[in-house]
Design an enzyme around this catalytic site. Sequence first.
Site, short mmCIF file in Angstrom:
data_model
loop_
_atom_site.label_atom_id
_atom_site.label_comp_id
_atom_site.label_asym_id
_atom_site.label_seq_id
_atom_site.Cartn_x
_atom_site.Cartn_y
_atom_site.Cartn_z
N ARG A 278 1.03 -1.47 0.00
CA ARG A 278 -0.44 -0.50 -0.19
C ARG A 278 0.71 1.29 0.07
O ARG A 278 0.69 2.42 -0.98
CB ARG A 278 -1.03 -0.06 0.80
CG ARG A 278 -1.68 1.09 1.30
CD ARG A 278 -2.55 1.43 1.96
NE ARG A 278 -3.34 -0.60 3.03
CZ ARG A 278 -4.35 -0.84 2.85
NH1 ARG A 278 -4.70 0.06 1.52
NH2 ARG A 278 -4.51 -1.81 2.74
N ARG A 314 -12.63 -1.84 -2.36
CA ARG A 314 -12.73 -2.30 -1.65
C ARG A 314 -13.38 -1.36 -0.36
O ARG A 314 -13.93 -1.37 0.82
CB ARG A 314 -10.99 -0.54 -0.85
CG ARG A 314 -9.99 -1.58 -1.88
CD ARG A 314 -8.91 -0.80 -1.55
NE ARG A 314 -8.62 -1.14 0.22
CZ ARG A 314 -8.84 -0.21 1.01
NH1 ARG A 314 -8.92 0.93 0.60
NH2 ARG A 314 -8.36 -0.24 1.81
N TYR A 318 -14.40 -3.68 2.44
CA TYR A 318 -14.17 -3.58 3.87
C TYR A 318 -14.70 -1.93 4.33
O TYR A 318 -14.40 -1.34 5.65
CB TYR A 318 -12.87 -2.61 3.79
CG TYR A 318 -12.23 -3.53 3.47
CD1 TYR A 318 -11.60 -4.85 4.13
CD2 TYR A 318 -11.29 -3.67 2.32
CE1 TYR A 318 -10.70 -6.10 3.29
CE2 TYR A 318 -10.33 -4.11 1.45
CZ TYR A 318 -10.39 -5.44 1.97
OH TYR A 318 -9.68 -6.97 1.14
N CYS A 345 -25.24 -4.45 -11.04
CA CYS A 345 -26.96 -4.64 -11.39
C CYS A 345 -26.62 -5.45 -9.59
O CYS A 345 -26.80 -6.54 -9.24
CB CYS A 345 -27.65 -5.82 -11.65
SG CYS A 345 -29.13 -5.72 -11.56
N TYR A 381 -3.94 -2.62 -4.56
CA TYR A 381 -5.41 -2.85 -4.42
C TYR A 381 -6.45 -2.63 -4.65
O TYR A 381 -8.09 -2.65 -4.73
CB TYR A 381 -6.18 -3.40 -2.97
CG TYR A 381 -5.09 -4.11 -1.74
CD1 TYR A 381 -3.99 -4.44 -2.08
CD2 TYR A 381 -4.00 -2.89 -0.64
CE1 TYR A 381 -3.09 -5.32 -1.70
CE2 TYR A 381 -2.88 -2.67 -0.05
CZ TYR A 381 -2.28 -5.07 -0.03
OH TYR A 381 -1.53 -4.95 0.36
N1 LLP Z 1 3.38 -8.98 3.23
C1 LLP Z 1 2.32 -9.52 3.30
C2 LLP Z 1 2.88 -11.01 3.76
C3 LLP Z 1 1.25 -9.80 3.57
O1 LLP Z 1 -0.04 -10.77 3.70
C4 LLP Z 1 0.48 -7.97 2.62
C5 LLP Z 1 -1.13 -7.93 2.46
C6 LLP Z 1 2.02 -7.33 2.57
C7 LLP Z 1 3.21 -7.49 2.75
C8 LLP Z 1 1.11 -5.78 2.30
O2 LLP Z 1 0.58 -5.55 3.39
P1 LLP Z 1 0.80 -4.20 2.89
O3 LLP Z 1 2.19 -3.01 2.63
O4 LLP Z 1 -0.19 -2.87 1.62
O5 LLP Z 1 -0.39 -2.67 4.23
N2 LLP Z 1 -7.03 -5.77 0.10
C9 LLP Z 1 -6.55 -5.36 1.27
C10 LLP Z 1 -5.11 -5.57 1.62
C11 LLP Z 1 -4.91 -6.71 1.69
C12 LLP Z 1 -3.54 -6.80 2.50
C13 LLP Z 1 -3.00 -8.63 1.81
N3 LLP Z 1 -1.84 -8.31 2.61
C14 LLP Z 1 -6.89 -3.72 1.12
O6 LLP Z 1 -7.25 -3.33 0.21
O7 LLP Z 1 -6.91 -3.14 2.76
#
Ligand code: LLP
Length: 423
Positions: A278, A314, A318, A345, A381
């Site tokens: 992110r 998202r 969420y 729809c 995402y």
């Molecule tokens: N490392 C691992 C092992 C992870 O499972 C994830 C995210 C990351 C790194 C990266 O996380 P970040 O820095 O992006 O927070 N779809 C959801 C987020 C799901 C994250 C899954 N794993 C959303 O839109 O908020």
Amino acid sequence: MPEKTIFTNRRSEIAGVPVARLAEEFGTPLYVYDAAKIKERIADLAMFDTVRYAQKACSSLAILKLVRKAGAAVDAVSAMEIRRAVAAGWPVTAEKPEDPDPIVYTADIFDRDALDLIAGEYPVHVNCGSMDMIWQLGQRAPGREITLRLNPGFGHGHSQKTNTGGDQSKHGIWHEDLMRAIELASHFDLKVKGLHMHIGSGTDLEHLATVCEAMDRAGLAAGPRISVISCGGGLPVPYDNSGEYVDLAAYYKIWREKLDLLAKVYRHPIRLEIEPGRYIVAESGYLVSEIRAVKNQGGNLFYLADAGFNNLARPVMYGSHHPISVAGPSADAPEADVIVGGPLCESGDIFTQKEGGYVEKRRLPKAEVGDYLVFEVAGAYGFMMGSNYNSKPLAAEVLIEDGVPRLIRKRQSFSDLISCEVE
Ligand code: LLP
């Protein structure tokens, strides 16, 4: 720490290119990324020994290439993400043993295609999140180096659905099983060279700092075989004007101090990796859509755009808040409280909703059919969680570099949409 963006509900350009020009040239719904923002975010993390991009956030090839050229390594969670990383130019393994692994496969299972690929053609480094992974890799590829992804027994995310630690989470090897995992690995001559923890996505400094304590305990138990430690991803970005960044310098300092102490015990240095998705791409991305209907019903005003949860899931998934702006209106244009929805729809196809599906209103400039709506902070995402629901083609993607927009993904055509189907 990066300077905070002030979100307003009006926007005329993205990275110097007028929104209307982008929409007219490339059509809508359209994902637009600002390359400079991605480079800036990677540079913010330069104090860490390795920045490993969690490509699940946005794995389009042009984005991956940009990230690689900016000096980051990459994480992969599936066979196809490994193939993407290789296609984007990362080598499969490190040239020298002291170099960071260019690609790391982090998961809780091997699907069969991932195990076949890793045991054969692409022997990328594996970060095991279950005992079964150690077994399966040990049988197919004994003698490799591995790292262990530990579940420290607690977690935290921006939503319960993005919390990846604790006893309700499927992720990682339970912290109390660490020594058993090391024993199992040694049975197959798999060498455990590192530890990894990731407690959730979109968390905060307080929770992130607790991981460091848990890692310290695990690091002492595992002993001097450890030469690399990953503190995972999870760094938040502001999605509204009250949102905060994590103080990166403070976060780094907490980790470095702990690892320096561990390094003294081990008598060798430890490499510190961070693994954000992110943080690197969220703010670079914008979803541009066109308003196709304006409805007034039951006293509520609706803008219905041509982008829906098939493009940005998202909010429905969420209850996530994304800044929304209308392209073009003057600063003194009148405003209204609006519910913003998409074309699907399904009643849940609403961008302005809280977790649980409760619809909210957003103060936006008065707009008409044909005006453009921009969903902001959509680079992580966003496109990746898109779908073909209602037979909607996946959006096109454009990358803006040095003021020049370039198509990096064509919009799906009808034949793309049905290309895997057999009648
Ligand atoms: N490392 C691992 C092992 C992870 O499972 C994830 C995210 C990351 C790194 C990266 O996380 P970040 O820095 O992006 O927070 N779809 C959801 C987020 C799901 C994250 C899954 N794993 C959303 O839109 O908020």
